[in-house]
Scaffold this active site. Structure first.
Site, short mmCIF file in Angstrom:
data_model
loop_
_atom_site.label_atom_id
_atom_site.label_comp_id
_atom_site.label_asym_id
_atom_site.label_seq_id
_atom_site.Cartn_x
_atom_site.Cartn_y
_atom_site.Cartn_z
N MET A 1 0.87 -1.19 0.00
CA MET A 1 0.00 0.00 0.00
C MET A 1 0.90 1.23 0.00
SD MET A 1 -2.71 1.22 2.94
CE MET A 1 -1.54 1.10 4.25
N ASP B 1 0.06 5.74 -1.01
CA ASP B 1 -0.70 6.94 -0.66
C ASP B 1 -2.17 6.69 -0.30
OD1 ASP B 1 1.54 7.46 -2.18
OD2 ASP B 1 0.53 8.71 -3.65
N TRP C 1 5.86 -2.12 -4.59
CA TRP C 1 5.10 -1.17 -5.41
C TRP C 1 4.97 -1.66 -6.85
CZ3 TRP C 1 5.87 1.98 -9.70
CH2 TRP C 1 4.93 3.02 -9.88
N TRP D 1 -3.33 5.94 -10.29
CA TRP D 1 -2.54 6.64 -9.28
C TRP D 1 -3.41 7.57 -8.45
CZ3 TRP D 1 2.84 7.93 -11.89
CH2 TRP D 1 3.51 6.72 -12.13
N1 DQQ Z 1 2.28 7.87 -5.53
C1 DQQ Z 1 3.01 9.09 -5.62
C2 DQQ Z 1 2.09 9.94 -6.41
C3 DQQ Z 1 1.57 9.01 -7.44
C4 DQQ Z 1 1.42 7.73 -6.67
C5 DQQ Z 1 3.37 9.64 -4.28
C6 DQQ Z 1 1.85 6.51 -7.42
O1 DQQ Z 1 2.70 11.08 -6.99
O2 DQQ Z 1 0.34 9.43 -7.99
O3 DQQ Z 1 3.84 8.63 -3.42
O4 DQQ Z 1 1.72 5.35 -6.62
#
Ligand code: DQQ
Length: 645
Positions: free
Chosen positions: A117, A119, A143, A178
């Site tokens: 996990m 954001d 990720w 995202w």
């Molecule tokens: N996480 C980033 C964002 C993006 C997302 C910040 C991608 O900029 O949209 O951690 O997982």
């Protein structure tokens, strides 16, 4: 998931042509180019089995051995690094046991059942439920394959897992669904804007809405046929255009505005927030200029922009008008250093500009929400309790190898209520939402415990691995007046931590400690009295002895905390197995530590007071420690919907 993108038409279906408002027409070539490239990539992937999608399927699933290719994932796809991999390259691996790894799961912090996990996304309140969406990899503890996980709660503490809300299933989000934000329209409808990373890693903005607006659980989502509703404007690089904010309404324009983070390298690597105006969330006009920009700060991720009241202790709706008694907070998550910085200032809708109250403490130069492991945060307005609530992502500092073994990675902070600090007038206050207190039980209280210079005092509270602590400290005033600390320019991070002895600090608590203190995380204050007689107070966390494990990043974190005349030194600490969240002086300075104890675990976790100063005796004037129950976060069942309502 990129391989799946081949199953979808790379261009929008001819029956549903893209709406092309004037401001978008001239950029359509970019989308067309990206889509054609996606198609070529899909064919190439099919023929050679070596597309970026194929690369991601190389990643092992849970419990699998070390990733075959130790490549850095985020930057290659257009976002910041998502692991501590680089920092741990030469660390010897530690013999983790299953019981140690099992212990790291928390009892009352939100984390998915398994896998990766990052954001928090689109937090909102809808028809009786709090919703939390989050960046999620359904296939691994690393990720990638970014999808929107989803959970609901009636109180922001007890959560229910729901099926994933949105998956990367269109060309405009084939590389990941995202980060994004929710806007509740005055008639109750919900517009969700999010960034899609296309198969070519072009960042575009997309619109989604609930398939069934009457479903309070918001189980099904429909992506707009007009997607992408925004593509990078001229002058903005395709990988520097992401994370739309919640929209705010501007009555004089009869329109909504959103901000999107980016950067301008031709203007001294400036971080910027672009503003778009829309009346229907489908077509947008890029407003001239920027909401704000700060040279040298680089790409702004996850911009958040919201009003705070300077006069009352309630939160404000995102659309609350600027004016007397209202200031606006601008927050950006800095891709370059991976910290969340904010500043308080004044917003003028007519000029579409925000100006910080203190330019020397502009976004990226001054205040941070949290001085520990905390990133990509987002707030929302809770109409039920009239409060603004902040979520933040707590990343891991262990190795990916260990994450794969434990089968999960990352947590969310305890949701925090955010207010303007009316006493200092220059910072925010963050405090765990009061709902968390429902988990408290069996408090133990102490008062006036003396902590002489150079001492450690055990606290007889039994196991202290799942606790809520509120402590107040007093310091001998005459000692303070007499002492001059030689440590000019003290800085928690470069100080050597809690072991570094000064005249007036450090002192505080040792949490997640074992009996013989072979493991401990120090949460402490450190006074510095300058030659001009002024005293500054630092608030820090020292993780250097937090674990016997060697394959984790351990740091000393912290910053200054304002302590006004007549105030008592105070701290609240939430301890939850492997996470420590601290709030000094009512939440003026906050620190989150992600630690990995190996022996301060199960019934072996203890609590101590300490004073490592050489020249001052300290008193713990009052100390209250509650054992904390579990939030029992679990999958939602039909039974829950009947029994809870
Ligand atoms: N996480 C980033 C964002 C993006 C997302 C910040 C991608 O900029 O949209 O951690 O997982």
């Amino acid at each position: 998931m990129a391989a799946d993108s081949c199953a979808y038409p790379p261009l929008l279906h001819p029956d549903h042509p893209v709406a092309t408002p004037t401001s978008r027409k001239k950029y359509l070539w970019l989308v067309t180019f990206a889509a054609s490239a996606a198609l070529i990539l899909c064919v190439a992937a099919f023929l050679s089995g070596s597309s970026s999608g194929a690369r991601r399927t190389d990643l092992p699933g849970n419990g699998a051995s070390e990733p075959r290719r130790r490549i850095s994932r985020g930057p290659a796809e257009g976002v910041s690094e998502k692991s501590s991999m680089g920092l741990l390259r030469s660390s010897p691996s530690y013999p983790w046991t299953n019981s140690m790894l099992l212990w790291q799961r928390t009892a009352f912090h939100f984390q998915p059942q398994k896998n990766w996990m990052n954001d928090p996304n689109g937090p909102t309140y809808y028809k009786g439920w709090y919703h939390l969406f989050y960046q999620y990899n359904p296939a691994s503890a690393m990720w990638g394959n970014i999808t929107w996980g989803h959970a609901v709660s009636l109180d922001l503490v007890h959560w229910f897992y729901l099926p994933v809300a949105m998956v990367p299933d269109h060309w405009y989000d084939a590389n990941g669904v995202w980060t994004g934000s929710a806007t509740i329209l005055p008639d109750g409808r919900l517009a969700m804007l999010y960034t899609g990373s296309t198969a070519e890693s072009v960042q575009v903005q997309n619109l989604a809405f609930p398939a069934d607006p009457d479903d309070p659980l918001l189980l099904k989502w429909v992506k707009s046929e007009s997607n992408p509703v925004l593509v990078p404007p001229p002058g903005i690089a395709p990988k520097d255009f992401r994370d739309p904010t919640t929209a705010w309404y501007v009555p004089s324009e009869s329109a909504w505005r959103i901000a999107i983070g980016s950067k301008n390298d031709s203007q001294r690597h400036a971080g910027i927030a672009l503003v778009y105006q829309t009346s229907d969330f489908l077509s947008y006009e890029l407003l001239p200029g920027v909401l704000h920009s700060v040279a040298g700060t680089g790409m702004w991720e996850c911009v958040d922009f919201y009003p705070v009241s300077t006069e009352s202790s309630t939160g404000l709706d995102t659309s609350a008008a600027a004016g007397p008694g209202v200031k606006h907070v601008l927050k950006a998550s800095m891709d370059d250093d991976r910290h969340d910085y904010y500043a308080i200032g004044t917003y003028e809708a007519a000029t579409n500009a925000w100006v910080p109250d203190h330019p020397e403490k502009d976004v990226g130069m001054g205040l941070r929400y949290d001085y520990g492991m905390f990133y990509a945060s987002k707030t929302f307005y809770d109409p039920v309790k009239q409060r603004r609530v902040l979520w933040g992502w707590i990343g891991e500092t262990d190795s990916e190898r260990t994450d794969l073994r434990k089968g999960w990675a990352s947590l969310q902070t305890i949701p925090r209520a955010v207010l303007f600090d009316q006493k200092t007038g220059s910072n925010l206050l963050q405090w765990p939402v009061d709902d968390v207190e429902r988990l408290r039980s069996g408090s133990q209280e102490f008062s006036n415990i003396s902590i002489p210079a150079g001492s450690v005092v055990p606290l007889d509270v039994g196991t202290a691995t799942q606790v809520d602590i509120v402590a107040e400290f007093g310091v001998n005033k005459s000692a303070l007046a007499g002492a001059v600390d030689a440590v000019a320019g003290y800085n928690c991070s470069t100080s050597g931590g809690a072991a570094g002895r000064g005249v007036l600090g450090p002192f505080g608590l040792l949490v997640l400690a074992d009996d013989d203190l072979s493991e401990q995380t120090a949460v402490y204050f450190y006074f510095v009295r300058s030659t001009d007689g002024s005293i500054s107070t630092h608030f820090c966390h020292d993780e250097l002895r937090s674990s016997q494990a060697t394959d984790i990043v351990k740091r000393v974190y912290g910053s200054l905390v304002p302590v006004l005349d007549g105030e008592t030194l105070s701290v609240r600490i939430l301890v939850d197995h492997s996470v420590i969240e601290s709030f000094a002086q009512g939440g003026r300075t906050c620190i989150t530590s992600r630690v990995y104890p190996t022996s301060a675990t199960y019934d072996g976790g203890r609590l101590f007071l300490f004073n490592n100063a050489t020249g001052v005796d300290v008193t713990a004037k009052s100390l209250k420690i509650w054992q904390m129950g579990s939030a029992f976060i679990r999958p939602f069942s039909e039974h829950d919907s009947v029994s809870l309502h």
